[in-house]
Design an enzyme around this catalytic site. Sequence first.
Site, PDB file in Angstrom:
ATOM      1  N   TYR A 171       1.223  -0.513   0.323  1.00 27.72           N
ATOM      2  CA  TYR A 171      -0.015   0.284   0.417  1.00 27.72           C
ATOM      3  C   TYR A 171       1.173   0.845   0.270  1.00 27.72           C
ATOM      4  O   TYR A 171       0.680   1.885  -0.875  1.00 27.72           O
ATOM      5  CB  TYR A 171      -0.712   0.533   1.337  1.00 27.72           C
TER       6      TYR A 171
HETATM    7  N1  LIG Z   1      -9.385   5.755   5.573  1.00 34.85           N
HETATM    8  C1  LIG Z   1      -8.118   6.158   6.002  1.00 34.85           C
HETATM    9  O1  LIG Z   1      -7.242   5.550   6.611  1.00 34.85           O
HETATM   10  C2  LIG Z   1      -6.924   6.752   3.835  1.00 34.85           C
HETATM   11  C3  LIG Z   1      -5.728   7.683   4.964  1.00 34.85           C
HETATM   12  C4  LIG Z   1      -4.944   7.465   4.333  1.00 34.85           C
HETATM   13  C5  LIG Z   1      -5.484   7.977   2.581  1.00 34.85           C
HETATM   14  N2  LIG Z   1      -6.656   6.967   2.458  1.00 34.85           N
HETATM   15  C6  LIG Z   1      -6.629   7.032   0.908  1.00 34.85           C
HETATM   16  O2  LIG Z   1      -7.786   7.729   0.800  1.00 34.85           O
HETATM   17  C7  LIG Z   1      -8.678   7.242  -0.496  1.00 34.85           C
HETATM   18  C8  LIG Z   1      -9.994   6.357   0.240  1.00 34.85           C
HETATM   19  O3  LIG Z   1     -10.287   6.425   1.083  1.00 34.85           O
HETATM   20  P1  LIG Z   1     -12.046   5.846   2.439  1.00 34.85           P
HETATM   21  O4  LIG Z   1     -10.952   5.878   3.705  1.00 34.85           O
HETATM   22  O5  LIG Z   1     -13.025   6.405   1.544  1.00 34.85           O
HETATM   23  O6  LIG Z   1     -11.995   4.031   1.764  1.00 34.85           O
HETATM   24  P2  LIG Z   1     -13.171   3.538   1.217  1.00 34.85           P
HETATM   25  O7  LIG Z   1     -13.239   1.773   1.237  1.00 34.85           O
HETATM   26  O8  LIG Z   1     -14.009   4.083   2.435  1.00 34.85           O
HETATM   27  O9  LIG Z   1     -13.788   3.998   0.336  1.00 34.85           O
HETATM   28  C9  LIG Z   1     -12.744   3.683  -1.269  1.00 34.85           C
HETATM   29  C10 LIG Z   1     -14.028   3.355  -2.431  1.00 34.85           C
HETATM   30  O10 LIG Z   1     -13.459   2.550  -3.299  1.00 34.85           O
HETATM   31  C11 LIG Z   1     -14.029   1.998  -4.588  1.00 34.85           C
HETATM   32  N3  LIG Z   1     -13.238   1.179  -4.983  1.00 34.85           N
HETATM   33  C12 LIG Z   1     -12.372  -0.179  -4.385  1.00 34.85           C
HETATM   34  N4  LIG Z   1     -11.612  -0.305  -5.552  1.00 34.85           N
HETATM   35  C13 LIG Z   1     -12.351  -0.549  -6.206  1.00 34.85           C
HETATM   36  C14 LIG Z   1     -12.173   0.015  -8.232  1.00 34.85           C
HETATM   37  N5  LIG Z   1     -11.814  -1.611  -8.251  1.00 34.85           N
HETATM   38  N6  LIG Z   1     -12.864  -0.044  -9.092  1.00 34.85           N
HETATM   39  C15 LIG Z   1     -13.582   1.330  -8.479  1.00 34.85           C
HETATM   40  N7  LIG Z   1     -13.576   1.841  -7.341  1.00 34.85           N
HETATM   41  C16 LIG Z   1     -12.914   0.920  -6.386  1.00 34.85           C
HETATM   42  C17 LIG Z   1     -14.664   0.755  -2.721  1.00 34.85           C
HETATM   43  O11 LIG Z   1     -15.869   0.407  -2.832  1.00 34.85           O
HETATM   44  C18 LIG Z   1     -14.768   2.193  -2.332  1.00 34.85           C
HETATM   45  O12 LIG Z   1     -16.170   3.059  -2.728  1.00 34.85           O
HETATM   46  C19 LIG Z   1      -7.911   6.430  -0.390  1.00 34.85           C
HETATM   47  O13 LIG Z   1      -7.533   6.377  -2.365  1.00 34.85           O
HETATM   48  C20 LIG Z   1      -7.403   5.890   0.386  1.00 34.85           C
HETATM   49  O14 LIG Z   1      -6.313   5.450   0.267  1.00 34.85           O
HETATM   50  C21 LIG Z   1      -7.493   6.587   3.254  1.00 34.85           C
END
Ligand SMILES: NC(=O)c1ccc[n+]([C@@H]2O[C@H](COP(=O)([O-])OP(=O)(O)OC[C@H]3O[C@@H](n4cnc5c(N)ncnc54)[C@H](O)[C@@H]3O)[C@@H](O)[C@H]2O)c1
Length: 267
Positions: free
Chosen positions: A155
């Site tokens: 990741y």
């Molecule tokens: N949650 C955290 O702690 C965190 C921290 C830093 C960065 N991020 C980043 O922020 C972004 C959003 O994270 P979040 O926590 O809202 O995640 P989340 O899991 O709530 O939402 C992610 C969304 O992406 C969709 N998704 C996954 N694989 C997919 C694919 N192959 N095609 C299309 N859609 C797809 C999922 O269905 C989901 O709706 C991500 O890029 C994550 O890496 C998250």
Amino acid sequence: MKLQNTNILITGGASGIGKIMGRLALEKGAKSLIIWDINPEALAATKSEFATLGTVHTYTVNIADSDAVIATYQRVKEECGSVDILINCAGIVRGNNTFDHQTVEDIRLTMEVNTVAPMVLTLQVLPDMLSRNRGHICNIASAGGMLGNPKMSVYGASKWAVIGWSESMRIELQQRKSNVHVTTVAPYFISTGMFTGVRSVFPILKPEPTAKKIIRAIERNTIFAGIPFGYHFIRFWQAILPLRVFDWLFGTVFGIYRTMDHFTGRK
Ligand SMILES: NC(=O)c1ccc[n+]([C@@H]2O[C@H](COP(=O)([O-])OP(=O)(O)OC[C@H]3O[C@@H](n4cnc5c(N)ncnc54)[C@H](O)[C@@H]3O)[C@@H](O)[C@H]2O)c1
């Protein structure tokens, strides 16, 4: 770029911060919200939830499939018109274990969703933005893309790559004095469920204020948004401290290198 009267495309917009940013965009007067997600049930629920807020177009697409990304963007152009703002938000994390326990499938999928897909989609959207000399691309990376952390090596690699690509593209656009802007976002852990089980001395971010900060960063054409702001200094500490001292301070004293010990992720 201000959000009023814009077409805004958000990948992964049916959950987490992507969904909240979509709602905020509609509340701020976006002309239409275009949501891409792999989860059709969550897409349908989001569309009906946002129905009173404005125009919402949803597309079920697996962004790990580059051909599907290219074909779906063509449909978006025909059905919704030009995209003014693209937020590359969809992301995944796999394998709550050390690198020796990872699988080839999980490595490929993580890199395809988190790293390759934002590039492939941007490659479709950018020429249209350049020809209109107007647009904004926001790439959601992670604080995990700024330092190494056990049990998130793949990741982390995918997000380091996003930061390197996004920053380079931003500088390219600046050099040609383009009016297409790039915002790279590196948040700490957010309580959306993606990183369920993580334990941290530093407060875990709340989804709503984090989404608001990202929207504000787009409105202000901020080029790099570490969230919280203190994370901007990671690079400073890495630069001035010997790496082993940095390891001791962030890993042992602040406990960052143990944050993933109880990570389970979404079931
Ligand atoms: N949650 C955290 O702690 C965190 C921290 C830093 C960065 N991020 C980043 O922020 C972004 C959003 O994270 P979040 O926590 O809202 O995640 P989340 O899991 O709530 O939402 C992610 C969304 O992406 C969709 N998704 C996954 N694989 C997919 C694919 N192959 N095609 C299309 N859609 C797809 C999922 O269905 C989901 O709706 C991500 O890029 C994550 O890496 C998250």
